[in-house]
Motif scaffolding. Structure first.
Motif, PDB file in Angstrom:
ATOM      1  N   LEU A 137      29.494   3.178  11.479  1.00  0.00           N
ATOM      2  CA  LEU A 137      29.315   4.596  11.173  1.00  0.00           C
ATOM      3  C   LEU A 137      30.558   5.180  10.530  1.00  0.00           C
ATOM      4  O   LEU A 137      30.466   6.018   9.626  1.00  0.00           O
ATOM      5  N   ASN A 138      31.726   4.754  10.947  1.00  0.00           N
ATOM      6  CA  ASN A 138      32.966   5.206  10.330  1.00  0.00           C
ATOM      7  C   ASN A 138      33.036   4.744   8.879  1.00  0.00           C
ATOM      8  O   ASN A 138      33.464   5.490   7.999  1.00  0.00           O
ATOM      9  N   TYR A 139      32.601   3.525   8.630  1.00  0.00           N
ATOM     10  CA  TYR A 139      32.648   2.972   7.286  1.00  0.00           C
ATOM     11  C   TYR A 139      31.653   3.655   6.356  1.00  0.00           C
ATOM     12  O   TYR A 139      31.857   3.720   5.160  1.00  0.00           O
ATOM     13  N   SER A 140      30.569   4.190   6.917  1.00  0.00           N
ATOM     14  CA  SER A 140      29.533   4.764   6.066  1.00  0.00           C
ATOM     15  C   SER A 140      29.882   6.178   5.585  1.00  0.00           C
ATOM     16  O   SER A 140      29.348   6.628   4.586  1.00  0.00           O
ATOM     17  N   PHE A 141      30.760   6.867   6.278  1.00  0.00           N
ATOM     18  CA  PHE A 141      31.085   8.231   5.868  1.00  0.00           C
ATOM     19  C   PHE A 141      32.144   8.251   4.783  1.00  0.00           C
ATOM     20  O   PHE A 141      33.041   7.415   4.752  1.00  0.00           O
ATOM     21  N   ASN A 142      32.051   9.218   3.884  1.00  0.00           N
ATOM     22  CA  ASN A 142      32.953   9.301   2.743  1.00  0.00           C
ATOM     23  C   ASN A 142      34.352   9.754   3.110  1.00  0.00           C
ATOM     24  O   ASN A 142      35.323   9.330   2.513  1.00  0.00           O
ATOM     25  N   GLU A 143      34.479  10.622   4.119  1.00  0.00           N
ATOM     26  CA  GLU A 143      35.770  11.212   4.425  1.00  0.00           C
ATOM     27  C   GLU A 143      36.750  10.189   4.965  1.00  0.00           C
ATOM     28  O   GLU A 143      37.931  10.224   4.637  1.00  0.00           O
ATOM     29  N   THR A 144      36.306   9.304   5.813  1.00  0.00           N
ATOM     30  CA  THR A 144      37.186   8.298   6.389  1.00  0.00           C
ATOM     31  C   THR A 144      36.615   6.922   6.120  1.00  0.00           C
ATOM     32  O   THR A 144      35.414   6.723   6.113  1.00  0.00           O
ATOM     33  N   ARG A 145      37.481   5.975   5.892  1.00  0.00           N
ATOM     34  CA  ARG A 145      37.069   4.601   5.633  1.00  0.00           C
ATOM     35  C   ARG A 145      37.716   3.682   6.656  1.00  0.00           C
ATOM     36  O   ARG A 145      38.916   3.787   6.926  1.00  0.00           O
ATOM     37  N   ALA A 146      36.962   2.799   7.214  1.00  0.00           N
ATOM     38  CA  ALA A 146      37.524   1.795   8.108  1.00  0.00           C
ATOM     39  C   ALA A 146      38.205   0.736   7.242  1.00  0.00           C
ATOM     40  O   ALA A 146      37.836   0.508   6.106  1.00  0.00           O
ATOM     41  N   TYR A 147      39.182   0.105   7.782  1.00  0.00           N
ATOM     42  CA  TYR A 147      39.900  -0.925   7.048  1.00  0.00           C
ATOM     43  C   TYR A 147      39.282  -2.266   7.371  1.00  0.00           C
ATOM     44  O   TYR A 147      39.496  -2.820   8.438  1.00  0.00           O
ATOM     45  N   LEU A 148      38.490  -2.784   6.439  1.00  0.00           N
ATOM     46  CA  LEU A 148      37.858  -4.093   6.624  1.00  0.00           C
ATOM     47  C   LEU A 148      38.512  -5.112   5.724  1.00  0.00           C
ATOM     48  O   LEU A 148      38.873  -4.883   4.638  1.00  0.00           O
TER      49      LEU A 148
END
Length: 148
Positions: A137-148
């Motif tokens: 869910l964090n990765y799907s939002f534009n404001e914040t990106r998870a570090y993968l």
């Protein structure tokens, strides 16, 4: 390669691979699911409380913890569990559609599918499905990106 790999694995494990996957029965999980549904029907508003469904499973099968998070979520907390299931579905759908681009949508989809399949087979026994759900869910939002 399968013609050589499967016999080699079977020999290496002394026949345990074939014996493990030879029988495709539910090993009683279907009875635990039916028991969870019956518990929810008997206690639809308040449920039976956290961890209290295991002793009630003994009435129909054996005293065992739920193996499926989705039925456990309605048996133990009752109506609040049903509301949380609905919110879970909304979050999964929103997470999928909020992902921009095919690469991001593929990553989010893979994480969410893994989480849902894990919850179906093993309930929430580890922190990993919750972590991956939050990560997706964090990765799907534009404001914040998870570090993968």
């Amino acid at each position: 390669s399968w013609l050589f790999l499967i016999p080699w694995l079977n020999d290496f494990t002394q026949g345990q691979i074939i014996s493990r996957f030879q029988y495709s029965s539910m090993t009683g999980r279907d009875l635990i699911i039916q028991s969870d549904i019956q518990i929810w029907k008997d206690n639809p508003l308040s449920g039976v409380g956290p961890g209290m469904s295991a002793p009630l499973h003994a009435l129909t099968f054996i005293s065992a913890a739920s193996h499926t998070e989705f039925t456990s979520m309605v048996a133990e907390p009752g109506m609040l569990g049903l509301i949380s299931l609905i919110l879970l579905v909304v979050m999964v759908v929103r997470g999928f559609f909020d992902a921009n681009g095919s690469r991001n949508r593929a990553i989010v989809s893979a994480l969410l599918v893994w989480v849902l399949l894990y919850m179906f087979a093993n309930a929430m026994r580890l922190v990993m499905p919750g972590f991956f759900f939050g990560l997706a869910l964090n990765y799907s939002f534009n404001e914040t990106r998870a570090y993968l």
